[in-house]
Scaffold this active site. Structure first.
Site, PDB file in Angstrom:
ATOM      1  N   ASP A 107       9.186 -45.011   8.780  1.00 36.06           N
ATOM      2  CA  ASP A 107       9.022 -43.670   8.310  1.00 36.06           C
ATOM      3  C   ASP A 107      10.716 -43.457   7.906  1.00 36.06           C
ATOM      4  O   ASP A 107      11.259 -44.387   7.404  1.00 36.06           O
ATOM      5  CB  ASP A 107       8.796 -42.694   9.378  1.00 36.06           C
ATOM      6  N   TRP A 108      11.463 -42.473   8.274  1.00 36.61           N
ATOM      7  CA  TRP A 108      12.563 -41.876   8.240  1.00 36.61           C
ATOM      8  C   TRP A 108      13.583 -43.056   8.790  1.00 36.61           C
ATOM      9  O   TRP A 108      14.763 -43.316   8.490  1.00 36.61           O
ATOM     10  CB  TRP A 108      12.978 -40.598   8.358  1.00 36.61           C
TER      11      TRP A 108
ATOM     12  N   HIS B 280       0.171 -44.277  10.299  1.00 35.80           N
ATOM     13  CA  HIS B 280       1.332 -44.218   9.818  1.00 35.80           C
ATOM     14  C   HIS B 280       2.404 -44.512  11.018  1.00 35.80           C
ATOM     15  O   HIS B 280       3.283 -45.107  10.886  1.00 35.80           O
ATOM     16  CB  HIS B 280       1.545 -42.684   9.258  1.00 35.80           C
TER      17      HIS B 280
END
Length: 460
Positions: free
Chosen positions: A282-283, A438
């Site tokens: 992710d980030w 995710h």
């Protein structure tokens, strides 16, 4: 007086709400003929408005309800002695009576510093009564400011600090907290990080630098850290500012791509991390994949999971755009429930652990900031440095790479990861995790086990 106490109790409830939002806990109500016609809670931070004191918000609310800017025959109940600004507004509104709880020795304009209300030359006179339920108001203020006074690292005025007790009894998170606040980029903010199994006497030790994304924190890596450390490797897992045990900036606009990237660059150098295996998702990847090109000699490997480089060259995926829209429409979403939906194997205690950093709603600015901060266009902040990073991974990367893909990820799933794989020099066929979504680290033990077999110390 019982009626006065009832209305002051309502003002105290508003003060509690202000405190939960990260504001100084002050609340106020306006009463006319025994009925509350105006309510206000302190809001300068949330409103970006230095005049948004509880008294003024209550006066504005009352004027709208009554349909008159003159609030004659009304009483204002407020939990803290009014300042000069509020005292002037009270007089101009023709409030008949003010009842306040605690005195304010630094700025109080009802007798503590000076008394605006005792000036008989003003064409309206407002009566005063102070000290009603003063102890209750004082306790709210003391509880709000106590963390700032007790902490050895003073808290910046534009930030909030999570309480230590929020993180008591976390499941499967036994590690000691470490903090740093003297990085130049932090400018006094306090960053939390885990630092496990460090061996200064072993120059060949690998360091797994584990970077989380939004809306998570270092708790995300609890299933991978034990595998890394059991094989003698060091693990460093920071909480980005705004997340986990790190300080929380109050304003959404204070979060920028360059700020968070610079903090990570300086942390790597401050801790003198070497033989780094960069672990990202992710980030953690959107930011982290831009780090090695600045300090290439420090990095030995890349473990990359469900993320992307956002260069502005290609449109953002429909999955991400849907996520961003959902975040905007649901700004106070429950982080724990988000995990529970995609990770049925997690316990309630585990999913709720992701809510711990946001026990107070006022600590959520980073959750609001990060979705729109993803570089979308060629000129977006972070896009240019991401294009440079893409070139680095494609042409200059000298280390080992391992990719793992959570196949049930609707936002950054297999198509996006396959495209990223093609851009990483010598990146082999990825691990595919059919049941992972995710937040692939929630299935991370098998990934960590593969990683410790795959990554080797350079030149060993």
């Amino acid at each position: 007086m019982n009626q006065d106490s009832n209305f002051m109790a309502q003002a105290i409830e508003l003060a509690k709400q202000a405190g939960e939002m990260g504001e100084v806990p002050v609340g106020a109500v306006v009463v006319q003929d025994g009925v509350v016609v105006g309510r206000g809670r302190n809001g300068p931070v949330g409103h970006n408005d230095p005049t948004a004191h509880a008294e003024l918000l209550a006066l504005r609310d009352a004027a709208k309800k009554i349909g008159n800017y003159r609030l004659e025959n009304c009483t204002l109940y407020v939990t803290l002695e009014p300042c000069t600004m509020c005292a002037g507004a009270i007089l101009n509104s023709r409030i008949a009576r003010v009842v306040y709880a605690a005195s304010e020795p630094k700025t109080g304009a009802a007798g503590s510093v000076h008394n605006v209300f005792e000036n008989t030359t003003i064409n309206h006179q407002t009566s005063l009564f102070g000290g009603l339920m003063a102890e209750e108001s004082k306790q709210l203020l003391q509880q709000f400011f106590k963390p700032k006074r007790m902490n050895a690292n003073p808290l910046r005025d534009d930030a909030l600090r999570p309480l230590d007790e929020w993180f008591d009894d976390l499941p499967d998170y036994p590690w000691q907290a470490n903090y740093v606040s003297n990085l130049t980029a932090l400018n006094g903010l306090r960053l939390h990080y885990l630092d496990e199994a460090r061996q200064d006497s072993n120059p060949d030790q690998l360091t797994y630098l584990c970077l989380h994304g939004n809306p998570t924190w270092s708790y995300l890596y609890r299933k991978m850290i034990p595998t890394f450390t059991s094989q003698g490797h060091r693990v460093v897992a920071p909480d980005l500012i705004g997340f986990g045990k790190s300080d929380k900036l109050k304003k959404v606009q204070a979060h920028t791509f360059e700020f968070h990237r610079q903090v990570l660059l300086e942390l790597v150098e401050r801790l003198d991390l070497r033989n780094i295996v960069l672990v990202v998702q992710d980030w953690g990847g959107i930011l982290g994949l831009t780090l090695p090109m600045a300090l290439p000699n420090r990095y030995a490997g890349l473990l990359v999971m469900n993320t992307q480089l956002c260069t502005g060259s290609e449109p953002l995926s429909e999955g991400f755009l849907s996520w961003r829209t959902w975040c905007k429409d649901n700004p106070d979403f429950d982080v724990g429930k988000l995990f529970a939906r995609g990770n049925k194997h997690m316990s309630t205690e585990e999913t709720q652990a992701y809510n711990r950093p946001f026990t107070d709603k006022g600590h959520r600015a980073a959750l609001h900031a990060f979705p729109p901060m993803v570089p979308e266009h060629l000129g977006s902040p972070g896009a240019e440095i991401s294009r440079q990073a893409a070139s680095f991974w494609r042409n200059d990367w000298q280390g080992q790479s391992l990719m793992a893909i959570g196949m049930k990820d609707p936002v950054l799933g297999e198509p996006i990861m396959r495209a990223l794989q093609k851009n990483i020099r010598h990146c082999p066929e990825p691990m595919l995790l059919p049941e992972a979504g995710h937040f692939v680290q929630e299935h991370g033990q098998s990934i960590a086990e593969a990683a410790v077999q795959f990554f080797k110390v350079p030149n060993s």
